[in-house]
Design an enzyme around this catalytic site. Sequence first.
Site, PDB file in Angstrom:
ATOM      1  CD  GLU A 162      40.597 -10.308 -42.187  1.00 21.46           C
ATOM      2  OE1 GLU A 162      41.144 -11.360 -41.832  1.00 21.46           O
ATOM      3  OE2 GLU A 162      39.631  -9.812 -41.575  1.00 21.46           O
ATOM      4  CE  LYS A 221      37.358  -9.342 -49.257  1.00 26.29           C
ATOM      5  NZ  LYS A 221      37.042  -8.526 -48.086  1.00 26.29           N
ATOM      6  CB  CYS A 277      38.946  -3.830 -51.508  1.00 30.14           C
ATOM      7  SG  CYS A 277      40.592  -4.268 -50.935  1.00 30.14           S
TER       8      CYS A 277
HETATM    9  P1  NAD Z   1      49.184  -3.897 -49.254  1.00 31.28           P
HETATM   10  O1  NAD Z   1      49.599  -3.371 -50.574  1.00 31.28           O
HETATM   11  O2  NAD Z   1      48.995  -2.975 -48.105  1.00 31.28           O
HETATM   12  O3  NAD Z   1      50.245  -4.992 -48.763  1.00 31.28           O
HETATM   13  C1  NAD Z   1      50.737  -6.006 -49.579  1.00 31.28           C
HETATM   14  C2  NAD Z   1      52.215  -6.217 -49.249  1.00 31.28           C
HETATM   15  O4  NAD Z   1      52.678  -7.375 -49.941  1.00 31.28           O
HETATM   16  C3  NAD Z   1      53.136  -5.079 -49.686  1.00 31.28           C
HETATM   17  O5  NAD Z   1      53.801  -4.555 -48.557  1.00 31.28           O
HETATM   18  C4  NAD Z   1      54.103  -5.738 -50.680  1.00 31.28           C
HETATM   19  O6  NAD Z   1      55.422  -5.235 -50.607  1.00 31.28           O
HETATM   20  C5  NAD Z   1      54.047  -7.175 -50.243  1.00 31.28           C
HETATM   21  N1  NAD Z   1      54.474  -8.116 -51.290  1.00 31.28           N
HETATM   22  C6  NAD Z   1      54.068  -8.187 -52.591  1.00 31.28           C
HETATM   23  N2  NAD Z   1      54.665  -9.202 -53.218  1.00 31.28           N
HETATM   24  C7  NAD Z   1      55.475  -9.813 -52.311  1.00 31.28           C
HETATM   25  C8  NAD Z   1      56.339 -10.932 -52.359  1.00 31.28           C
HETATM   26  N3  NAD Z   1      56.492 -11.644 -53.486  1.00 31.28           N
HETATM   27  N4  NAD Z   1      57.014 -11.264 -51.243  1.00 31.28           N
HETATM   28  C9  NAD Z   1      56.860 -10.555 -50.099  1.00 31.28           C
HETATM   29  N5  NAD Z   1      56.046  -9.485 -49.993  1.00 31.28           N
HETATM   30  C10 NAD Z   1      55.356  -9.119 -51.084  1.00 31.28           C
HETATM   31  O7  NAD Z   1      47.849  -4.745 -49.519  1.00 31.28           O
HETATM   32  P2  NAD Z   1      46.647  -5.031 -48.491  1.00 31.28           P
HETATM   33  O8  NAD Z   1      45.750  -3.848 -48.404  1.00 31.28           O
HETATM   34  O9  NAD Z   1      47.204  -5.627 -47.239  1.00 31.28           O
HETATM   35  O10 NAD Z   1      45.843  -6.133 -49.292  1.00 31.28           O
HETATM   36  C11 NAD Z   1      46.329  -7.450 -49.449  1.00 31.28           C
HETATM   37  C12 NAD Z   1      45.192  -8.309 -49.964  1.00 31.28           C
HETATM   38  O11 NAD Z   1      44.120  -8.321 -49.012  1.00 31.28           O
HETATM   39  C13 NAD Z   1      44.573  -7.821 -51.276  1.00 31.28           C
HETATM   40  O12 NAD Z   1      44.224  -8.937 -52.041  1.00 31.28           O
HETATM   41  C14 NAD Z   1      43.320  -7.091 -50.826  1.00 31.28           C
HETATM   42  O13 NAD Z   1      42.311  -7.124 -51.809  1.00 31.28           O
HETATM   43  C15 NAD Z   1      42.885  -7.897 -49.625  1.00 31.28           C
HETATM   44  N6  NAD Z   1      42.097  -7.182 -48.613  1.00 31.28           N
HETATM   45  C16 NAD Z   1      42.432  -5.911 -48.242  1.00 31.28           C
HETATM   46  C17 NAD Z   1      41.705  -5.260 -47.240  1.00 31.28           C
HETATM   47  C18 NAD Z   1      42.037  -3.869 -46.808  1.00 31.28           C
HETATM   48  O14 NAD Z   1      41.329  -3.331 -45.985  1.00 31.28           O
HETATM   49  N7  NAD Z   1      43.091  -3.243 -47.278  1.00 31.28           N
HETATM   50  C19 NAD Z   1      40.670  -5.931 -46.595  1.00 31.28           C
HETATM   51  C20 NAD Z   1      40.359  -7.229 -46.976  1.00 31.28           C
HETATM   52  C21 NAD Z   1      41.090  -7.851 -47.983  1.00 31.28           C
HETATM   53  C1  UGA Z   2      35.542  -2.818 -47.184  1.00 25.54           C
HETATM   54  C2  UGA Z   2      34.609  -3.836 -46.517  1.00 25.54           C
HETATM   55  O1  UGA Z   2      33.729  -3.157 -45.619  1.00 25.54           O
HETATM   56  C3  UGA Z   2      35.395  -4.891 -45.762  1.00 25.54           C
HETATM   57  O2  UGA Z   2      34.516  -5.885 -45.247  1.00 25.54           O
HETATM   58  C4  UGA Z   2      36.401  -5.552 -46.715  1.00 25.54           C
HETATM   59  O3  UGA Z   2      37.201  -6.484 -46.016  1.00 25.54           O
HETATM   60  C5  UGA Z   2      37.292  -4.488 -47.321  1.00 25.54           C
HETATM   61  O4  UGA Z   2      36.470  -3.503 -48.013  1.00 25.54           O
HETATM   62  C6  UGA Z   2      38.246  -5.019 -48.334  1.00 25.54           C
HETATM   63  O5  UGA Z   2      38.013  -6.074 -48.900  1.00 25.54           O
HETATM   64  O6  UGA Z   2      39.195  -4.293 -48.575  1.00 25.54           O
HETATM   65  P1  UGA Z   2      36.889  -0.677 -46.368  1.00 25.54           P
HETATM   66  O7  UGA Z   2      37.049  -0.408 -47.814  1.00 25.54           O
HETATM   67  O8  UGA Z   2      38.072  -0.633 -45.483  1.00 25.54           O
HETATM   68  O9  UGA Z   2      36.227  -2.120 -46.150  1.00 25.54           O
HETATM   69  O10 UGA Z   2      35.859   0.374 -45.758  1.00 25.54           O
HETATM   70  P2  UGA Z   2      34.266   0.516 -45.763  1.00 25.54           P
HETATM   71  O11 UGA Z   2      33.853   0.890 -44.409  1.00 25.54           O
HETATM   72  O12 UGA Z   2      33.598  -0.647 -46.367  1.00 25.54           O
HETATM   73  O13 UGA Z   2      34.049   1.793 -46.695  1.00 25.54           O
HETATM   74  C7  UGA Z   2      34.295   1.750 -48.082  1.00 25.54           C
HETATM   75  C8  UGA Z   2      33.851   3.054 -48.718  1.00 25.54           C
HETATM   76  O14 UGA Z   2      32.428   3.142 -48.746  1.00 25.54           O
HETATM   77  C9  UGA Z   2      34.346   4.298 -47.977  1.00 25.54           C
HETATM   78  O15 UGA Z   2      34.728   5.281 -48.899  1.00 25.54           O
HETATM   79  C10 UGA Z   2      33.118   4.738 -47.202  1.00 25.54           C
HETATM   80  O16 UGA Z   2      33.124   6.105 -46.917  1.00 25.54           O
HETATM   81  C11 UGA Z   2      32.022   4.365 -48.181  1.00 25.54           C
HETATM   82  N1  UGA Z   2      30.712   4.157 -47.522  1.00 25.54           N
HETATM   83  C12 UGA Z   2      30.527   3.135 -46.649  1.00 25.54           C
HETATM   84  C13 UGA Z   2      29.658   5.006 -47.820  1.00 25.54           C
HETATM   85  O17 UGA Z   2      29.803   5.944 -48.621  1.00 25.54           O
HETATM   86  N2  UGA Z   2      28.447   4.803 -47.211  1.00 25.54           N
HETATM   87  C14 UGA Z   2      28.243   3.784 -46.335  1.00 25.54           C
HETATM   88  O18 UGA Z   2      27.101   3.657 -45.823  1.00 25.54           O
HETATM   89  C15 UGA Z   2      29.310   2.941 -46.045  1.00 25.54           C
END
Ligand code: NAD
Ligand code: UGA
Length: 464
Positions: A162, A221, A277
């Site tokens: 994602e 990713k 992340c």
């Molecule tokens: P999160 O911690 O918000 O959510 C994960 C959920 O999974 C929790 O609610 C937890 O209780 C649940 N969980 C864990 N083990 C479980 C199990 N065995 N059965 C059922 N539920 C279970 O995490 P997130 O931010 O959604 O991230 C999930 C993944 O996506 C990570 O690998 C992260 O790196 C990736 N990711 C996150 C973002 C972001 O913006 N947060 C963006 C892109 C990718």
């Molecule tokens: C980032 C990526 O942008 C997503 O594509 C990815 O899916 C996600 O991580 C993930 O894998 O979790 P996110 O962390 O939600 O998303 O937010 P960003 O907008 O990327 O910002 C990350 C950090 O960088 C923030 O603290 C932001 O303030 C900082 N940033 C971003 C800067 O300081 N300068 C910039 O020009 C851009």
Amino acid sequence: MKVSNICCIGAGYVGGPTMTMIAAKCPHIKVNVVDINQKRIDSWNDPDVNNIPIYEPGLSDLVKKTRGENLFFTTDVNQAILDADMIFISVNTPTKTYGVGKGMAADLKYIELCARQIAEVATSDKIIVEKSTLPVRTAEALRSILDNTGNGVHFDILSNPEFLAEGTAVSDLLNPDRVLIGAENTEKGKKAQQALVDVYSNWVSQERILTTNVWSSELSKLTANAFLAQRVSSINALSELCEVTEADVNEVARAIGTDSRIGAKFLQSSVGFGGSCFQKDILNLVYIAQTYGLQEVADYWEQVIIMNDHQKRRFAKKIVKTLFNTVSGKKITLLGWAFKKDTNDTRESAAIYVADYLLNEQAEVTVYDPKVTSEQIYSDLNYLGTRSDEENRRLLKVESGPMKAVENAHATAVLTEWDEFVQYDWKDIYERMLKPAFLFDGRMLLDHEKMKQIGFDVYTIGKG
Ligand code: NAD
Ligand code: UGA
């Protein structure tokens, strides 16, 4: 193969919004989002959609339209697995805090638990989709668990990382730059890949759906996040040079960003990147390179983190130095605690580290953030383990409004780029603060000429 029932394990920042979008765009598919966290599921089911656990512009409206129609949130993981044709694994993959790879490798215990549970419960063929961000070659481990502990049913494994960013999750999901789907190079693998392509095709155009092998998808990713974070660290490295040469980092960013080969995005200098992340994924990449013996590759990417830590620390140091080398007993107000605007997420936010540094210098820190609760702020600080919960609560105050927060402050520091901070009556803020009134802009957010005219002593990242 046509998918009519999807289960998503993990109702977090990714699972919740992505499944809501799939449900909204595919009314013919029933989507069950499951989690072991009862409280989180209860919030997703709260009759008042404003109380869902994640704040994202536009998300509550989508949940309102789909919940109870074809979108369901439940803790009944086994039933959802049994019913599904396709199972997304969207659980957390934090940095390991123990054992081999501590502090660097991704902790895959939650992923493994999901695989074991799916294998144990499933009585019909399933497509398993890696939605979590995972080390390259995780699908191999998943296959080993699924095939060796299952009931003899067939599993296809896809990688579909994602790319949404927090604060813009809904628009990113609605209009993604691309959707990436990696599959095993077998006839069944290709069919499974097509089944997921068909799901996304309900709203994403064909040319934006990229298909690759599983390993390329998994590695892309980590690479995407490493490249994005690297741009921020690169511009932040230059910000320090700007401060000593009278160059202006915003002007430099504009000058280089207009080169179409470089591009203008992600060149905003700041107090340092945060979020759940970037750091975790780069550390993971560094660890993977190390395990293959690629030390130069590991060192190259580790520098992105080293520069980011330096940027947070030097901002905090600058506050202390400017306030005549001591902040002991001085009130310092931090505006913003979230890691970026338009989110209540605080994971790895620069504000946590700046506050911790200032508290070590015996400052009296006061925080105001429009979306972050005081309990979250204390929990973030306590997590660092620098001092007791009691001490953190005594030394750091959280205010529910900005004007009260700046009252009698020696310095105000902007740490998150919330739009509302620009709109404030800064003359009023100046009057409420002690003099000289120091203003530190960690986001290059405010009109600094105007602030100087009001009377502030202004320090900003990236400008001498
Ligand atoms: P999160 O911690 O918000 O959510 C994960 C959920 O999974 C929790 O609610 C937890 O209780 C649940 N969980 C864990 N083990 C479980 C199990 N065995 N059965 C059922 N539920 C279970 O995490 P997130 O931010 O959604 O991230 C999930 C993944 O996506 C990570 O690998 C992260 O790196 C990736 N990711 C996150 C973002 C972001 O913006 N947060 C963006 C892109 C990718
Ligand atoms: C980032 C990526 O942008 C997503 O594509 C990815 O899916 C996600 O991580 C993930 O894998 O979790 P996110 O962390 O939600 O998303 O937010 P960003 O907008 O990327 O910002 C990350 C950090 O960088 C923030 O603290 C932001 O303030 C900082 N940033 C971003 C800067 O300081 N300068 C910039 O020009 C851009």
